[in-house]
Design a protein around this motif. Structure first.
Motif, PDB file in Angstrom:
ATOM      1  N   LYS A  85    -108.551 -59.028  17.650  1.00  0.00           N
ATOM      2  CA  LYS A  85    -108.219 -60.187  17.975  1.00  0.00           C
ATOM      3  C   LYS A  85    -106.814 -60.382  18.604  1.00  0.00           C
ATOM      4  N   GLN A  86    -106.566 -61.013  19.709  1.00  0.00           N
ATOM      5  CA  GLN A  86    -105.285 -61.193  20.021  1.00  0.00           C
ATOM      6  C   GLN A  86    -104.675 -62.537  19.599  1.00  0.00           C
ATOM      7  N   PHE A  87    -103.543 -62.646  19.261  1.00  0.00           N
ATOM      8  CA  PHE A  87    -103.395 -64.130  18.835  1.00  0.00           C
ATOM      9  C   PHE A  87    -102.532 -64.731  19.735  1.00  0.00           C
ATOM     10  N   ASN A 212    -122.307 -53.677   7.098  1.00  0.00           N
ATOM     11  CA  ASN A 212    -121.843 -54.690   6.428  1.00  0.00           C
ATOM     12  C   ASN A 212    -122.092 -56.037   7.184  1.00  0.00           C
ATOM     13  N   ALA A 213    -123.190 -56.716   7.410  1.00  0.00           N
ATOM     14  CA  ALA A 213    -123.317 -57.563   8.050  1.00  0.00           C
ATOM     15  C   ALA A 213    -122.657 -58.736   7.726  1.00  0.00           C
ATOM     16  N   ALA A 214    -122.431 -58.829   6.576  1.00  0.00           N
ATOM     17  CA  ALA A 214    -121.652 -60.381   6.192  1.00  0.00           C
ATOM     18  C   ALA A 214    -120.319 -60.276   6.684  1.00  0.00           C
ATOM     19  N   MET A 215    -119.507 -58.974   6.506  1.00  0.00           N
ATOM     20  CA  MET A 215    -117.951 -58.977   7.130  1.00  0.00           C
ATOM     21  C   MET A 215    -118.060 -59.068   8.533  1.00  0.00           C
ATOM     22  N   ARG A 216    -119.129 -58.412   9.215  1.00  0.00           N
ATOM     23  CA  ARG A 216    -119.032 -58.662  10.773  1.00  0.00           C
ATOM     24  C   ARG A 216    -119.333 -60.021  11.046  1.00  0.00           C
ATOM     25  N   LYS A 217    -120.080 -60.919  10.407  1.00  0.00           N
ATOM     26  CA  LYS A 217    -120.253 -62.375  10.837  1.00  0.00           C
ATOM     27  C   LYS A 217    -118.883 -62.921  10.602  1.00  0.00           C
ATOM     28  N   VAL A 218    -118.139 -62.631   9.383  1.00  0.00           N
ATOM     29  CA  VAL A 218    -116.933 -63.359   9.346  1.00  0.00           C
ATOM     30  C   VAL A 218    -115.913 -63.136   9.967  1.00  0.00           C
ATOM     31  N   MET A 219    -115.800 -61.835  10.737  1.00  0.00           N
ATOM     32  CA  MET A 219    -114.941 -61.604  11.616  1.00  0.00           C
ATOM     33  C   MET A 219    -115.299 -62.506  12.852  1.00  0.00           C
ATOM     34  N   GLU A 220    -116.446 -62.228  13.281  1.00  0.00           N
ATOM     35  CA  GLU A 220    -116.801 -62.716  14.520  1.00  0.00           C
ATOM     36  C   GLU A 220    -116.780 -64.374  14.737  1.00  0.00           C
ATOM     37  N   ALA A 221    -116.828 -65.234  13.337  1.00  0.00           N
ATOM     38  CA  ALA A 221    -116.736 -66.555  13.154  1.00  0.00           C
ATOM     39  C   ALA A 221    -115.114 -66.744  13.188  1.00  0.00           C
ATOM     40  N   GLY A 223    -113.044 -65.471  15.342  1.00  0.00           N
ATOM     41  CA  GLY A 223    -112.666 -65.351  16.736  1.00  0.00           C
ATOM     42  C   GLY A 223    -112.403 -63.704  17.107  1.00  0.00           C
ATOM     43  N   CYS A 224    -112.708 -62.711  16.289  1.00  0.00           N
ATOM     44  CA  CYS A 224    -112.625 -61.528  16.500  1.00  0.00           C
ATOM     45  C   CYS A 224    -113.840 -60.835  17.349  1.00  0.00           C
ATOM     46  N   ILE A 225    -113.351 -60.218  18.327  1.00  0.00           N
ATOM     47  CA  ILE A 225    -114.217 -59.298  19.270  1.00  0.00           C
ATOM     48  C   ILE A 225    -114.737 -58.123  18.938  1.00  0.00           C
TER      49      ILE A 225
END
Length: 240
Positions: A85-87, A212-221, A223-225
């Motif tokens: 993610k770019q801030f 780890n589908a849950a953590m992947r979902k968190v990062m996507e939510a 704004g992480c790519i």
């Protein structure tokens, strides 16, 4: 060993030192000289009288295929997905309540031991190793997410040494009493907020297990790519 690590860094391999081992990272898709990197890693694995217990390596499959000697000596222990993610300068989302706790007092260790499901002694050792690895940042990293004034989870944001303003999270976890309630996104958001505003990071890199589908979902939510290539985790133990 210090010279080997400097040579590896010059060849595009980032190293992280801890009390018991060394972590090597190769996240770029190409190496200028994979043969040289293979030679340097092999030299590290064959050091006489080494005080380190383990060497870990994370790199994409395409790079690993070029490290013939390294691949033969190290054991694959997992696969991880990379998110970035770019801030943005104007980024200032409303952030849930949090506190920054002292690193090594009894209440901090006791709470984290419940979150990590470690013994008190194991948790204290974990925090001390973090302070050894990141001595200039550790005392401001212990960030606790609070829900109705109750501690609900912990995250440890920091700047990665040797990388240009790249933020990471040393560890992140929700307390068992608060799991399953969707709080993971908030905790991760707190970590991102502190990276940008307190640690002055310009970008974020996060990694999680491929399963780890849950953590992947968190990062996507938040704004992480996700990067197109996953990385494989390998390990070499000097004790055999």
């Amino acid at each position: 060993m210090d010279k080997l690590l400097k040579d590896l860094n010059a060849a595009g391999v980032h190293s992280i030192n801890s009390d018991s081992g060394i972590i090597l990272e190769i996240f770029q898709d190409e190496l200028l000289s994979p043969n040289k990197v293979d030679y340097l890693i092999n030299s590290l694995l064959t050091l006489d009288g080494s005080s380190i217990e383990k060497v870990k390596l994370e790199c994409p499959q395409g790079i690993l295929d070029k490290l013939v000697v390294t691949r033969g000596k190290m054991k694959v222990i997992g696969e991880r997905i990379i998110f970035k993610k770019q801030f943005e300068e104007c980024e200032n989302k409303k952030v849930p309540s949090y506190e920054v706790w002292p690193l090594l007092n009894q209440s901090s260790i006791a709470f984290l031991s419940e979150v990590m499901n470690y013994t008190y002694e194991q948790t204290e050792k974990f925090l001390k190793s973090m302070k050894t690895e990141l001595p200039e940042q550790a005392d401001k990293m212990f960030t606790v997410y609070t829900v109705h004034s109750e501690p609900a989870g912990a995250v440890f944001p920091h700047l990665e040494p040797g990388w240009d303003r790249e933020g990471r999270m040393f560890w992140i976890g929700i307390h068992p009493d608060f799991k399953g309630k969707g709080y993971g996104k908030n905790l991760h958001l707190i970590g991102l907020h502190r990276l940008q505003h307190d640690f002055k990071a310009e970008k974020y890199l996060g990694a999680t297990r491929a399963d780890n589908a849950a953590m992947r979902k968190v990062m996507e939510a938040n704004g992480c790519i996700q990067e197109s290539n996953s990385v494989f985790s390998l390990e070499y133990s000097f004790s055999g």
